[in-house]
Enzyme design. Structure first.
Site, mmCIF file in Angstrom:
data_model
loop_
_atom_site.group_PDB
_atom_site.id
_atom_site.type_symbol
_atom_site.label_atom_id
_atom_site.label_comp_id
_atom_site.label_asym_id
_atom_site.label_seq_id
_atom_site.Cartn_x
_atom_site.Cartn_y
_atom_site.Cartn_z
ATOM 1 N N LYS A 13 -24.722 53.055 -12.279
ATOM 2 C CA LYS A 13 -26.032 52.451 -12.545
ATOM 3 C C LYS A 13 -25.960 51.601 -13.809
ATOM 4 O O LYS A 13 -25.842 52.122 -14.913
ATOM 5 C CB LYS A 13 -27.108 53.519 -12.739
ATOM 6 C CG LYS A 13 -28.493 52.887 -12.671
ATOM 7 C CD LYS A 13 -29.575 53.696 -13.317
ATOM 8 C CE LYS A 13 -29.778 53.367 -14.756
ATOM 9 N NZ LYS A 13 -30.137 51.965 -15.048
ATOM 10 N N GLY A 70 -25.099 55.406 -23.756
ATOM 11 C CA GLY A 70 -26.422 54.871 -24.084
ATOM 12 C C GLY A 70 -26.972 55.570 -25.314
ATOM 13 O O GLY A 70 -26.203 56.071 -26.151
ATOM 14 N N GLY A 86 -29.379 60.447 -23.663
ATOM 15 C CA GLY A 86 -28.257 61.368 -23.472
ATOM 16 C C GLY A 86 -28.726 62.825 -23.493
ATOM 17 O O GLY A 86 -28.311 63.652 -22.667
ATOM 18 N N GLU A 97 -21.532 59.219 -24.350
ATOM 19 C CA GLU A 97 -21.169 58.324 -25.465
ATOM 20 C C GLU A 97 -22.485 57.780 -25.995
ATOM 21 O O GLU A 97 -23.155 57.012 -25.294
ATOM 22 C CB GLU A 97 -20.288 57.163 -24.967
ATOM 23 C CG GLU A 97 -18.976 57.580 -24.352
ATOM 24 C CD GLU A 97 -17.987 58.104 -25.372
ATOM 25 O OE1 GLU A 97 -18.238 57.976 -26.573
ATOM 26 O OE2 GLU A 97 -16.980 58.686 -24.936
ATOM 27 N N CYS A 148 -22.547 50.189 -30.693
ATOM 28 C CA CYS A 148 -22.620 51.582 -31.135
ATOM 29 C C CYS A 148 -21.667 51.838 -32.299
ATOM 30 O O CYS A 148 -21.865 52.765 -33.071
ATOM 31 C CB CYS A 148 -22.304 52.512 -29.975
ATOM 32 S SG CYS A 148 -20.770 52.061 -29.170
ATOM 33 N N GLU A 185 -29.987 54.343 -36.610
ATOM 34 C CA GLU A 185 -29.323 53.264 -35.884
ATOM 35 C C GLU A 185 -30.338 52.143 -35.649
ATOM 36 O O GLU A 185 -31.416 52.379 -35.107
ATOM 37 C CB GLU A 185 -28.811 53.782 -34.529
ATOM 38 C CG GLU A 185 -28.045 52.721 -33.764
ATOM 39 C CD GLU A 185 -27.524 53.212 -32.408
ATOM 40 O OE1 GLU A 185 -28.306 53.798 -31.640
ATOM 41 O OE2 GLU A 185 -26.330 52.989 -32.131
#
Ligand code: NAD
Length: 476
Positions: A174, A227, A232, A249, A283, A380
């Site tokens: 996806k 993502g 997650g 991840e 990331c 982030e």
């Protein structure tokens, strides 16, 4: 250009069973340019069921050499189509075309690596205490759901699909809603290269419906997700009901540590792109820079000068280094962080403005005089924003580096090898580079500590994550 606009199930394109479509917007022009089918839960069921059949009826038991041959053919066809893949990547997410070309090549390289790795992925023979003969087998899991983000859509799709297929699994992939095009081309080309129908299915659609339906489908044995940390966490909760295997991840807030004895020119030249590449939507972005006080002024002014020199422009031009962000809302997140820093009296040494009237552009932004408690230092941002702070003491600096929920990547710049290794050992992070800002090597494991993830992509470690370990004992 010929754009894929449907779901790719069972070796062919088809529309969403619910007739759903969603528009793609070119981030460089803000214009809608195509509508792509969005899968419904019934399509998820069709794709997973046919992937399961394809697995049981052939892919699972195909001789390793035959699987390797097909993966090499996929790599060849990807290489023949690098320009098409790169153009599509630039169109839907605004990635500079030169980066998109490199990443298309990286995707092909991943298939080559795992085609070769198939014959090197071995079990063990174990001298058990009671004698006899004991050995392990690595066996495929079945159907793997791969859920990928929009920032590196093509390479991440490849580095999920290639090892999962190499290990003998079938994959339902996806892509993120912003970036379905290159994933669809991957499905189409893999099939054209000889991958049997159903072995790799591509299902564009919203995370909330397609993602959840995939994660909870009873025939899905593993979810391999890249993502945000929030999604997650949600996936892990859903997967725990069965329970299914999960690898995640996730996000990062990576440090860039520069000691006074580093090659200053090299560090200052490389560091801006270690955070601003891909417009900071990375990331591994080194968005917290720790600079030893003795060189703070010199390093910072060189960093700012190099940042000002970055070419922010139309991503379809060869010379462009920094394109737009992927969407207006992604840019707003960065602008909110900058606004908050401005309000708190932090120094905006450069950037913070929109360099173009059209397109989701934002000039690379350097924040100084930030405090360790500031949101811009801790969270982030996923945009072109960096914070730089001085440090005096190595062990206090390491404490500050590790005072983060994340632990994905980072760099250490020093010419003292002992120090480099001492610091590298202590930084809580899954991937580190010394005197470099490179994070990803196809041959080496990639993944995070703490809230940056669980499990590893790439290298031989990824193959382990796509298999069950079986132990067999034979009595003498
Ligand atoms: P995201 O979490 O919003 O989306 C990632 C994928 O998950 C997309 O395909 C999305 O449609 C899907 N998704 C969303 N909701 C879902 C749900 N409820 N169930 C299942 N799937 C769902 O992330 P993003 O905005 O696409 O990417 C940015 C994030 O990804 C950042 O946090 C970044 O750090 C992280 N990232 C991590 C790595 C890594 O390797 N560690 C690499 C790239 C990006």
């Amino acid at each position: 250009m010929n754009l894929p606009t449907q779901l790719f199930i069972d070796g062919s394109y088809r529309n969403s069973s619910a007739g759903r479509r969603s528009s793609l917007v070119n981030p460089a022009t803000e214009e809608k340019f195509v509508e792509v089918a969005a899968a419904a839960p019934a399509d998820v069921d069709a794709a997973v069921t046919s992937a399961h059949l394809a697995w049981k009826s052939g892919w699972r038991d195909l001789a390793p050499g035959k699987r390797a041959e097909i993966l090499f053919s996929i790599a060849r066809l990807l290489r023949d189509n690098l320009e098409r893949i790169a153009q599509l990547e630039t169109l839907h997410i605004g990635k500079p075309i030169s980066d998109a070309r490199d990443e298309a090549g990286l995707g092909a390289r991943v298939f080559e690596y795992y085609a070769g790795a198939i014959s090197n992925f071995c079990g063990q023979t174990i001298p058990v205490a009671r004698g006899g003969f004991d050995f392990t087998l690595r066996q495929p899991l079945g159907v793997v759901a791969a859920i990928v983000p929009w920032n590196f859509p093509f390479p991440i799709a490849c580095w999920k699909a290639a090892p999962a297929l190499a290990a003998g699994n079938c994959v339902v992939l996806k892509p993120a809603s912003f970036s379905p095009l290159t994933a669809l081309v991957l499905g189409e080309l893999a099939h054209a290269a000889g991958l049997p129908s159903g072995v790799l299915q591509i299902l564009p659609g919203p995370g909330s419906t397609v993602g959840d339906a995939l994660v909870t489908h009873p025939l899905v044995r593993k979810i391999s997700f890249t993502g945000s940390t929030d999604v997650g966490r949600h996936i892990m909760e859903l997967a725990s009901r069965d329970p299914k295997r999960v690898s995640l991840e996730l996000g990062g807030k990576s440090p860039n540590i520069v000691f006074a004895d580093a090659d200053l020119e090299r560090a200052a030249e490389a560091s801006p792109m270690s955070v601003f590449a891909n417009t900071g939507q990375d990331c591994c972005a080194r968005s917290r820079v720790f600079v030893e006080r003795a060189i703070f002024e010199r390093f910072t002014s060189q960093f700012i000068e190099a940042t000002r020199a970055l070419r922010v422009n139309d991503p379809s031009l060869d010379a462009t280094q920094i394109g737009p962000l992927v969407s207006a809302s992604q840019r707003k997140i960065s602008e909110d962080f900058i606004g908050e820093a401005r309000k708190a009296g932090r120094s905006i040494a450069c950037g913070g403005t929109r360099p173009q009237a059209k397109g989701f552009y934002l000039a690379p932004t350097v924040l100084l005089e930030v405090e360790p408690g500031d949101r811009c230092w801790r969270e982030e941002i996923f945009g072109p924003v960096v914070c730089i702070r001085p440090f005096d003491d190595e062990s206090k600096m390491i404490e500050e580096v590790n005072d983060s929920p994340y632990g994905l990547s980072g760099s250490i710049w020093t010419n003292d090898l002992k120090r480099a290794l001492r610091v590298a050992r202590q930084v809580e992070s899954g991937v580190l580079s010394i005197n470099s800002h490179s994070s990803v090597h196809v041959e080496a494991p990639f993944g995070g500590f703490k809230q940056s993830g669980i499990g590893r992509d790439l290298g031989m470690a990824a193959l382990e994550g796509y298999t069950e370990l079986k132990n067999i004992y034979v009595s003498e």
